[in-house]
Design an enzyme around this catalytic site. Structure first.
Site, PDB file in Angstrom:
ATOM      1  N   SER B 149     -31.282 -23.311   7.477  1.00 51.34           N
ATOM      2  CA  SER B 149     -30.596 -22.470   8.461  1.00 51.34           C
ATOM      3  C   SER B 149     -30.019 -23.349   9.580  1.00 51.34           C
ATOM      4  O   SER B 149     -29.193 -24.226   9.296  1.00 51.34           O
ATOM      5  CB  SER B 149     -31.570 -21.414   8.984  1.00 51.34           C
ATOM      6  N   ASP B 225     -30.536 -12.504   1.768  1.00 47.78           N
ATOM      7  CA  ASP B 225     -30.695 -13.086   3.107  1.00 47.78           C
ATOM      8  C   ASP B 225     -29.937 -12.216   4.112  1.00 47.78           C
ATOM      9  O   ASP B 225     -28.727 -12.034   3.987  1.00 47.78           O
ATOM     10  CB  ASP B 225     -30.123 -14.514   3.068  1.00 47.78           C
ATOM     11  N   HIS B 258     -34.382 -14.999   3.687  1.00 45.14           N
ATOM     12  CA  HIS B 258     -34.207 -16.181   4.546  1.00 45.14           C
ATOM     13  C   HIS B 258     -35.536 -16.870   4.853  1.00 45.14           C
ATOM     14  O   HIS B 258     -35.568 -17.834   5.615  1.00 45.14           O
ATOM     15  CB  HIS B 258     -33.535 -15.739   5.860  1.00 45.14           C
TER      16      HIS B 258
END
Lengths: 280, 280
Positions: B149, B225, B258
């Site tokens: 991320s 996600d 995620h």
């Protein structure tokens, strides 16, 4: 037995879920996790391994740090991880981390202030298995059980007192003789009162001395575990199993401590031990 | 560069350590983790993979939940995991979780109130590599970098701006075009001010458009996600790599979110990707 889904995440090809339900035994909401391997999607019932956690833990510690999903996915095992005690406002607690919330010791407490909610024995042996059997594709004829530290104590005592229920039993750094070590000498009288007979029902070594048996047993214990000499004392388990003729595989793992860095290292070995017996 | 050992635990045959040092760049104590695989005991220098973490994380999230040790031990890789920002009293912060402490975005801030301590770019590209090289058996000619991320953003921008330093580059669900998405449109002006040219130095897609190159690249992205469409936008990376002739292996992983349940699933694939290039 309405089950609330707290979260689900795909992981290692399966689904890691976290669930909440209102427990009749503890009188509180209880949270647990279930990993469904990829094989669970085809309608078949799968063998299940119960993992009981140690002092201060919730379901989350092993769910986050146990590194069990890759092996469970390969082996087709469902893994269920309960909490270690009732929690919340209105539930008794203790300032110490080895008593009260996070430290249920897998007993049904008979003493004040614990008796109203601290019923982890009945919760993990009766209520939660019914909830899991009703909601997940588990084959209750193929159950294994394991746990860490206080949860190893829970796994061993639950297995010893339910002969035939578990086809496979293992533990990581278990408390094996709580009546002989400080953690248990505090918790058992605290929860169960002054009758030593009540304590022996929750002491692995005593249960074996009193005639309870397991088919066989795998235990891993780190040699750098700071609780080894005062609280865990695997030599007492070794002697009890030798006297009783229980085949014990006790592995002293050089340099490993009491943490999930230790547990995660040997998790695959344990799941393979369970799978071998559950899929035989 | 005195290094304080916070903890070490044996794990998967190696040593998982956590260390603290006084950072000249950030002007604060900084904590990071290093996993030394079993091969590190024989005096040889080993390849090293850097893992940069995402928003809200410290070194601990991936260290606890990343499931990288078994593969790193097998492959003989050292894994280093820095924190995501300076921390503590006297360090600026923001009530939001996507700015300030835990959200350094791997830049050297030029704007108040961030400039005094938020120097994560220099920290991860200069100071920490020197500390690691001086204290651990790393072969600095064999470095790989990855991240998740915001840390995927960090890994890609660091690699693009240090051609030749990293023989292997990958990312999990990276922010690839911060100038085009809300997280970056808040953080980059906040830390770097109003000059779009400064932002482009910290935008993977912009850097590629402006001529930076990587030998090749592995990216995993979960299709479930929740940040996929608004913040991550891997299609922008796909287009930029296609235009630039960078071989991109972009894997859209069906149903993954995620979380570290996603990262841990594909961690082994990434470490194998790195090992293949670092040990070639």
């Amino acid at each position: 037995m309405t089950l609330e889904t707290v979260s689900t995440s795909r992981s290692h090809g399966g689904i890691q879920g976290v669930y909440r339900h209102a427990s009749a035994e503890t009188g509180t909401p209880m949270v647990f996790s279930v990993f469904l391997p990829p094989q669970a999607t085809n309608g078949a019932k799968l063998p299940v391994v119960w993992y009981l956690s140690g002092l201060t833990c919730t379901h989350a510690n092993v769910t986050d740090k146990g590194e069990f999903r890759q092996a469970a996915a390969e082996l087709g095992l469902i893994v269920v991880c309960p909490d270690t005690s009732p929690r919340g406002e209105g539930v008794a607690d203790d300032a110490a981390w080895d008593m009260g919330q996070g430290a249920g010791f897998y007993v049904d407490a008979t003493q004040a202030p614990w008796a109203p909610h601290f019923r982890m024995w009945s919760y993990v042996t009766k209520e939660l298995p019914e909830v899991v059997a009703a909601n997940f594709p588990v084959d209750m004829d193929r159950q294994g059980i394991t746990g860490h530290s206080m949860g190893g104590h829970g796994a061993l005592t639950v297995a010893l007192r339910h002969p035939g229920r578990f086809k496979s039993v293992s533990a990581f750094a278990p408390i094996v003789a709580p009546t002989q070590v400080p953690w248990g000498q505090k918790a058992l009288p605290g929860y169960l009162g002054d009758d030593p007979a009540a304590w022996r029902h929750h002491d692995t070594v005593a249960l074996i001395q009193d005639g309870a048996r397991l088919p066989d047993l795998l235990v891993d214990q780190g040699t750098a575990d700071s609780f080894l000499e005062n609280q865990l004392r695997p030599e007492l388990l070794r002697q009890a199993c030798a006297d009783a003729g229980i085949p014990l595989t006790l592995r002293l793992q050089d340099g490993y401590d009491h943490s999930y860095f230790f547990i995660s290292t040997f998790m695959r070995d344990h799941l393979e031990w369970h799978a071998e017996r559950l899929k035989a």
